[in-house]
Design a protein around this motif. Structure first.
Motif, PDB file in Angstrom:
ATOM      1  N   THR A 120       0.828  -1.208   0.000  1.00  0.00           N
ATOM      2  CA  THR A 120       0.000   0.000   0.000  1.00  0.00           C
ATOM      3  C   THR A 120       0.859   1.253   0.000  1.00  0.00           C
ATOM      4  OG1 THR A 120      -1.776  -1.144   1.182  1.00  0.00           O
ATOM      5  CG2 THR A 120      -1.778   1.262   1.273  1.00  0.00           C
ATOM      6  N   PHE A 121       1.825   1.330   0.910  1.00  0.00           N
ATOM      7  CA  PHE A 121       2.708   2.499   0.951  1.00  0.00           C
ATOM      8  C   PHE A 121       3.506   2.628  -0.345  1.00  0.00           C
ATOM      9  CE2 PHE A 121       2.577   1.946   5.749  1.00  0.00           C
ATOM     10  CZ  PHE A 121       1.812   3.085   5.960  1.00  0.00           C
ATOM     11  N   HIS A 122       3.942   1.494  -0.894  1.00  0.00           N
ATOM     12  CA  HIS A 122       4.740   1.528  -2.127  1.00  0.00           C
ATOM     13  C   HIS A 122       3.905   2.033  -3.301  1.00  0.00           C
ATOM     14  CE1 HIS A 122       8.097   0.392  -4.707  1.00  0.00           C
ATOM     15  NE2 HIS A 122       7.224  -0.160  -5.530  1.00  0.00           N
ATOM     16  N   ASP A 123       2.678   1.535  -3.432  1.00  0.00           N
ATOM     17  CA  ASP A 123       1.821   1.960  -4.537  1.00  0.00           C
ATOM     18  C   ASP A 123       1.517   3.450  -4.470  1.00  0.00           C
ATOM     19  OD1 ASP A 123       1.737  -0.551  -5.601  1.00  0.00           O
ATOM     20  OD2 ASP A 123      -0.334  -0.990  -5.042  1.00  0.00           O
ATOM     21  N   LEU A 124       1.385   3.971  -3.269  1.00  0.00           N
ATOM     22  CA  LEU A 124       1.044   5.389  -3.092  1.00  0.00           C
ATOM     23  C   LEU A 124       2.281   6.285  -3.096  1.00  0.00           C
ATOM     24  CD1 LEU A 124      -1.681   5.047  -0.305  1.00  0.00           C
ATOM     25  CD2 LEU A 124      -2.050   5.505  -2.736  1.00  0.00           C
ATOM     26  N   ALA A 125       3.466   5.681  -3.234  1.00  0.00           N
ATOM     27  CA  ALA A 125       4.727   6.433  -3.183  1.00  0.00           C
ATOM     28  C   ALA A 125       4.802   7.262  -1.910  1.00  0.00           C
ATOM     29  CB  ALA A 125       4.890   7.314  -4.418  1.00  0.00           C
ATOM     30  N   GLU A 126       4.300   6.673  -0.816  1.00  0.00           N
ATOM     31  CA  GLU A 126       4.334   7.335   0.483  1.00  0.00           C
ATOM     32  C   GLU A 126       5.751   7.245   1.061  1.00  0.00           C
ATOM     33  OE1 GLU A 126       2.496   8.779   3.135  1.00  0.00           O
ATOM     34  OE2 GLU A 126       1.207   9.478   1.523  1.00  0.00           O
ATOM     35  N   PRO A 127       6.346   8.377   1.413  1.00  0.00           N
ATOM     36  CA  PRO A 127       7.734   8.348   1.910  1.00  0.00           C
ATOM     37  C   PRO A 127       7.825   7.931   3.374  1.00  0.00           C
ATOM     38  CG  PRO A 127       6.917  10.597   1.899  1.00  0.00           C
ATOM     39  CD  PRO A 127       5.804   9.756   1.309  1.00  0.00           C
ATOM     40  N   ARG A 128       7.222   6.776   3.712  1.00  0.00           N
ATOM     41  CA  ARG A 128       7.341   6.259   5.078  1.00  0.00           C
ATOM     42  C   ARG A 128       8.636   5.458   5.197  1.00  0.00           C
ATOM     43  NH1 ARG A 128       2.137   6.640   7.446  1.00  0.00           N
ATOM     44  NH2 ARG A 128       1.064   8.194   6.150  1.00  0.00           N
ATOM     45  N   ASP A 129       9.300   5.627   6.294  1.00  0.00           N
ATOM     46  CA  ASP A 129      10.539   4.899   6.552  1.00  0.00           C
ATOM     47  C   ASP A 129      10.162   3.522   7.094  1.00  0.00           C
ATOM     48  OD1 ASP A 129      12.912   3.854   7.588  1.00  0.00           O
ATOM     49  OD2 ASP A 129      13.678   5.826   8.135  1.00  0.00           O
ATOM     50  N   ILE A 130      10.354   2.477   6.281  1.00  0.00           N
ATOM     51  CA  ILE A 130       9.940   1.121   6.644  1.00  0.00           C
ATOM     52  C   ILE A 130      11.141   0.181   6.594  1.00  0.00           C
ATOM     53  CG2 ILE A 130       8.495  -0.859   6.012  1.00  0.00           C
ATOM     54  CD1 ILE A 130       6.528   1.146   4.761  1.00  0.00           C
ATOM     55  N   VAL A 131      11.339  -0.539   7.668  1.00  0.00           N
ATOM     56  CA  VAL A 131      12.299  -1.659   7.681  1.00  0.00           C
ATOM     57  C   VAL A 131      11.479  -2.934   7.787  1.00  0.00           C
ATOM     58  CG1 VAL A 131      14.193  -2.794   8.884  1.00  0.00           C
ATOM     59  CG2 VAL A 131      14.130  -0.292   8.727  1.00  0.00           C
ATOM     60  N   PHE A 132      11.602  -3.794   6.801  1.00  0.00           N
ATOM     61  CA  PHE A 132      10.821  -5.029   6.712  1.00  0.00           C
ATOM     62  C   PHE A 132      11.775  -6.196   6.933  1.00  0.00           C
ATOM     63  CE2 PHE A 132       6.737  -6.580   4.589  1.00  0.00           C
ATOM     64  CZ  PHE A 132       6.886  -7.891   5.011  1.00  0.00           C
ATOM     65  N   VAL A 133      11.571  -6.930   8.039  1.00  0.00           N
ATOM     66  CA  VAL A 133      12.431  -8.066   8.368  1.00  0.00           C
ATOM     67  C   VAL A 133      11.594  -9.338   8.301  1.00  0.00           C
ATOM     68  CG1 VAL A 133      13.882  -9.131  10.131  1.00  0.00           C
ATOM     69  CG2 VAL A 133      13.853  -6.631   9.872  1.00  0.00           C
ATOM     70  N   HIS A 134      12.086 -10.312   7.551  1.00  0.00           N
ATOM     71  CA  HIS A 134      11.349 -11.571   7.409  1.00  0.00           C
ATOM     72  C   HIS A 134      12.231 -12.752   7.778  1.00  0.00           C
ATOM     73  CE1 HIS A 134       8.411 -14.441   6.062  1.00  0.00           C
ATOM     74  NE2 HIS A 134       9.279 -14.984   5.231  1.00  0.00           N
ATOM     75  N   ALA A 135      11.687 -13.648   8.604  1.00  0.00           N
ATOM     76  CA  ALA A 135      12.405 -14.856   9.014  1.00  0.00           C
ATOM     77  C   ALA A 135      11.851 -16.061   8.262  1.00  0.00           C
ATOM     78  CB  ALA A 135      12.258 -15.065  10.516  1.00  0.00           C
ATOM     79  N   ALA A 136      12.743 -16.858   7.683  1.00  0.00           N
ATOM     80  CA  ALA A 136      12.347 -18.035   6.908  1.00  0.00           C
ATOM     81  C   ALA A 136      13.272 -19.194   7.218  1.00  0.00           C
ATOM     82  CB  ALA A 136      12.374 -17.723   5.410  1.00  0.00           C
TER      83      ALA A 136
END
Length: 372
Positions: A154-170
């Motif tokens: 959602t933030f990416h599609d809207l080009a919203e300049p939110r500072d996001i760190v996305f951590v995924h464990a697999a």
């Protein structure tokens, strides 16, 4: 292009882009599978659309409750929407095949384009829109990535300049769901950072990134300002418990910690204690007989106690998830008797009129026979 009368011939895509009314599962609960996409060797995404020209409106992180007809039995399950509301003509759910799981295996083996499923919703409070912030930290484990992916998309599609760190464990590189898309988002946006950690290598790739389980030193390397971020967590119960304890022990303000899980099958120790306390102080009143017609089990249910809670006390396991009248997992046919029902949207009025109820919030007002 025009027909003989000069009228424009519209492509189906053009008709979709015109929009339309918002889909409402209360009035039309049928969704049509449009496509199935492989995400990993055991994870698939199912793209669904309304059968009429409607669009979807929801908050990123919300879920739908589905009713699947499997071998003649209606089974209810909650699945978080993995797509973004910025693309309103489709919703997607992303499902990992679970060994022995009746629904996940049925979806992987049988749900194909053109097939239909029933759903209601969207529902749920686990959404970044409920906790607006300039900086987020998303922590996901396994298939718990789906609500956080909806938020990130959602933030990416809207080009919203939110500072996001996305951590995924697999478990391994081959098990990183949405890996290519997340890496692309990180390349395209300076304010989006993606980090994965794996427990082991996969057959085709030796993992060179973060390895093992998430630790505080790792978190400092991934986001050294994590104490100032709004944190959203979703994954298996042990993963979320470990993250919760790690954050609390490090002094994080837990009012800015938010987690989501549909695994409510077991009561926590605090909840068990609350049940015991309620039983100890419960005044003596009416006790109703509740019979489950399929299993032929009979329990006593005190006045004012939900059927699901009374069943648990008697050692009877029934399908359930949220226990709050929200998800619909415990929806059952009331063969006879009456109940007081206060729910939060997990059942339609027409279902109630047809004799259905939610056992988690149905309090008997007479003896009952329940089709379970």
């Amino acid at each position: 292009m025009a027909d003989g009368n000069g009228a424009l011939l519209q492509d189906p895509v053009a008709r979709l882009l015109e929009g339309g009314p918002v889909w409402n599962g209360e009035s039309d609960d049928i969704l049509v599978c449009r496509a199935v996409r492989d995400e990993t060797h055991d994870v698939k995404t199912f793209l669904l659309a309304p059968r009429l020209q409607h669009r979807f409106a929801y908050r990123p992180g919300q879920f739908l409750t589905f009713e699947f007809d499997i071998d003649g039995e209606a089974i209810h399950r909650c699945y978080t929407i993995s797509s973004a509301p910025t693309r309103p003509n489709l919703v997607s759910i992303t499902v990992k095949r679970v060994p022995g799981g009746p629904v996940s295996n049925w979806l992987h083996d049988h749900l194909r384009p053109g097939a239909t499923v029933k759903a209601i919703g969207p529902m749920g409070e686990f959404s970044c829109l409920n906790h607006p912030a300039e900086k987020y930290l998303f922590l996901s484990g396994g298939s718990g990535i789906t609500p956080l992916m909806s938020m990130a998309r959602t933030f990416h599609d809207l080009a919203e300049p939110r500072d996001i760190v996305f951590v995924h464990a697999a478990r391994s590189p081959a098990d990183i769901i949405f890996r290519s898309e997340l890496e692309t988002m990180a390349r395209q946006s300076k304010s989006f950072h993606f980090a994965a950690l794996c427990e082991a290598d996969s057959g085709s790739e030796a993992w060179g990134g973060y390895r093992g389980r998430l630790t505080l030193p790792m978190l400092h390397l991934m986001a050294n300002d994590w104490l100032t971020r709004e944190i959203f967590v979703c994954g298996p119960a042990p993963f979320m418990a470990a993250v919760r304890a790690m954050l609390a022990d490090a002094g994080f303000d837990m009012t800015r910690h938010h987690e989501e899980s549909f695994d409510f099958a077991k009561l926590s120790g605090a909840e068990q204690e609350a049940v015991r306390e309620a039983e100890a102080v419960m005044p003596v009143g009416k006790v109703y007989r509740v019979e489950f017609s399929k299993t032929r089990r009979v329990i006593d249910c005190p006045e004012g106690v939900p059927v699901l809670e009374a069943a648990r006390r008697a050692g009877v396991r029934l399908p359930s998830s949220c226990t709050k009248g929200l998800c619909g997992t415990c929806k059952s046919k009331l063969v006879s008797g009456t109940v007081e029902l206060k729910h939060q949207g997990g059942i339609r009025q027409r279902e109630i009129d047809a004799g259905m109820t939610l056992l988690c919030c149905a309090r008997p007002t007479s003896d009952l026979v329940v089709e379970r």
